[in-house]
Enzyme design. Structure first.
Site, PDB file in Angstrom:
ATOM      1  N   GLN A   1       0.756  -1.392  -0.175  1.00  0.00           N
ATOM      2  CA  GLN A   1      -0.092  -0.015  -0.127  1.00  0.00           C
ATOM      3  C   GLN A   1       0.719   1.346  -0.012  1.00  0.00           C
ATOM      4  OE1 GLN A   1      -0.530   1.977   2.757  1.00  0.00           O
ATOM      5  NE2 GLN A   1      -2.744   2.702   2.643  1.00  0.00           N
TER       6      GLN A   1
ATOM      7  N   TYR B   1       1.828   3.514   1.558  1.00  0.00           N
ATOM      8  CA  TYR B   1       2.664   4.381   2.879  1.00  0.00           C
ATOM      9  C   TYR B   1       3.494   3.146   3.442  1.00  0.00           C
ATOM     10  CZ  TYR B   1      -0.956   7.818   2.703  1.00  0.00           C
ATOM     11  OH  TYR B   1      -1.863   8.693   2.391  1.00  0.00           O
ATOM     12  N   LYS B   2       3.772   2.094   2.470  1.00  0.00           N
ATOM     13  CA  LYS B   2       4.452   1.061   2.993  1.00  0.00           C
ATOM     14  C   LYS B   2       5.951   1.193   2.530  1.00  0.00           C
ATOM     15  CE  LYS B   2       1.416  -0.491   5.517  1.00  0.00           C
ATOM     16  NZ  LYS B   2       0.140   0.173   5.123  1.00  0.00           N
ATOM     17  N   HIS B   3       6.690  -0.010   2.519  1.00  0.00           N
ATOM     18  CA  HIS B   3       8.262   0.302   2.020  1.00  0.00           C
ATOM     19  C   HIS B   3       8.407  -0.059   0.487  1.00  0.00           C
ATOM     20  CE1 HIS B   3       9.179  -1.381   6.532  1.00  0.00           C
ATOM     21  NE2 HIS B   3       9.220   0.012   6.277  1.00  0.00           N
ATOM     22  N   MET B   4       7.210  -0.669  -0.106  1.00  0.00           N
ATOM     23  CA  MET B   4       7.092  -0.677  -1.532  1.00  0.00           C
ATOM     24  C   MET B   4       5.964  -0.088  -1.706  1.00  0.00           C
ATOM     25  SD  MET B   4       8.930  -3.970  -2.845  1.00  0.00           S
ATOM     26  CE  MET B   4       7.945  -5.386  -2.152  1.00  0.00           C
TER      27      MET B   4
END
Length: 403
Positions: free
Chosen positions: A196, A198-201
């Site tokens: 998603q 706001y995540k690291h990918m």
């Protein structure tokens, strides 16, 4: 005689603004758009889909045997619970400090959440895990590494092994993180990851499910909506494994698309570099807040190799009204802090007390006390190290003024 007015420090950048998708991902996405082959099984004969390639690459990255691409992390958790055998009415142990899609996945699978207390470092209370596992006779644990905080996984796996508990990990916030030399998501029967925004990918939405169990992954691929095209996966067991499950598993149509995978593959290739950049920012923030009155940064275990795309701290020796004022003044000065002590759900933030669809009400006094004073904010890579220093100055100034 004049009174000197202290300059108000403000922060000007947006806490939700992410970096651009890498050029390679944009280029590949445009190529896919030009072909119209967005569906993962709609690829020319002899070609391997972008989703299948991503699945293999991600499994290799974390050291798992198999991986399946899903439409979101929430759907990956739901599919994982179904694939490891959760049936309607089964009790599922779950840390109380988590986000709404986690109990949502348990509810979707027909399970009943049994919430676990957290400690002052925002980690699952493992004494409470052991106690409630025995009391409830639950045989499943859905463990969220909430906000990237990793509990002692050696003890978790020992408890699960001794009590016959099947472990599923929610690694939405720990892509690339490890406990010791082992990646989160590889300690139990299945691990679930988020892509998603706001995540690291970042692919907007997306999920990945890994497993070393051939039956679990075969079920997950069938649940995801493979039809009878599971042979087009390259991160999978033999076709014979699918043959024994294919007529008993419903198609939930939760597949990842080729467009999503095209955005993710170059990000995965550059992930370790990005993870270091996140931690560089975290260390600047943590150092800038260290020793500030009324702020406590959690202690992190030595074996925890975390990836800090957010920062949490506890406000100490104050009351709830003062917390609310602190949050409000920080917001006025551009620092957007999320508060898990609010009585009503707000944005992405909520607590177990507001999930009223769960019929069995549970009291968690230790968790309530922790959440009442827990502050949290994102660390996007659009922030420079200097930006992080400004954020700490804003917070320090607000603390000095109102406490």
């Amino acid at each position: 005689m004049t009174t000197e007015t202290k300059e108000i420090i403000k922060f000007e950048k947006d806490f939700t603004r992410q970096e651009a998708i890498p050029e390679a991902g944009i280029k590949r996405a445009l190529e896919i758009l030009e072909t119209g082959c967005l569906h993962r099984y709609n690829t020319p004969k002899g070609e391997v889909s972008d989703v299948a390639l991503l699945e293999k690459e991600y499994a290799d990255y974390v050291g798992a045997k198999y991986c399946a691409g899903l439409s979101s992390c929430g759907s990956a958790i739901y599919v994982a619970l179904k694939s490891v055998g959760v049936k309607p009415g089964d009790k599922v142990l779950c840390n109380a400090f988590t986000l709404a899609p986690v109990p949502g996945a348990i509810e979707n699978a027909g399970g009943i959440p049994v919430f676990l207390e957290i400690d002052e470092n925002f980690l699952t209370n493992l004494d409470d895990l052991e106690k409630k596992a025995v009391e409830s006779q639950a045989k499943f644990l859905l463990l969220s590494h909430m906000r990237g905080n990793i509990v002692d996984m050696d003890r978790v796996t020992e408890i699960c092994s001794r009590l016959g508990i099947t472990l599923v990990e929610d690694c939405a916030h720990t892509v690339g993180a490890r406990w010791g030399d082992k990646y989160t998501g590889t300690f139990g029967k299945a691990g679930c990851y988020s892509t998603q925004t706001y995540k690291h990918m970042n692919s907007g939405e997306g999920g990945l499910l890994v497993s070393n169990d051939e039956d679990v992954i075969a079920k997950a691929i069938l649940y995801s909506g493979s039809y009878m095209l599971f042979d087009r996966h390259i991160s999978r067991p033999s076709v014979e494994v699918f043959e024994r499950h294919k007529k008993n598993i419903p198609n939930f149509s939760l597949r990842m698309s080729n467009l999503v995978a095209a955005l993710l593959r170059p990000q995965l290739a550059d992930l370790d570099t990005q993870l270091k950049r996140w931690n560089d920012r975290y260390y600047v923030l943590a150092k800038g807040l260290e020793g500030v009155n009324h702020i406590r940064i959690p202690k992190r275990p030595e074996k925890e190799h975390f990836v800090a795309s957010s920062l949490q701290f506890t406000l100490t020796d104050i009351n709830i009204e003062m917390v609310e004022k602190f949050i409000a003044v920080c917001a006025e000065r551009g620092v957007e802090i999320k508060w898990f002590g609010a009585k009503e759900p707000n944005g992405f933030t909520s607590s177990w007390e507001s999930w009223e669809y769960i019929k069995e009400k549970q009291k968690l006094p230790q968790t309530r006390e922790v959440l009442d004073f827990l502050c949290d904010f994102r660390i996007p890579l659009t922030f420079s190290l200097e930006d992080c220093e400004v954020i700490t100055k804003v917070i320090r100034q607000v603390v000095e003024e109102i406490f």
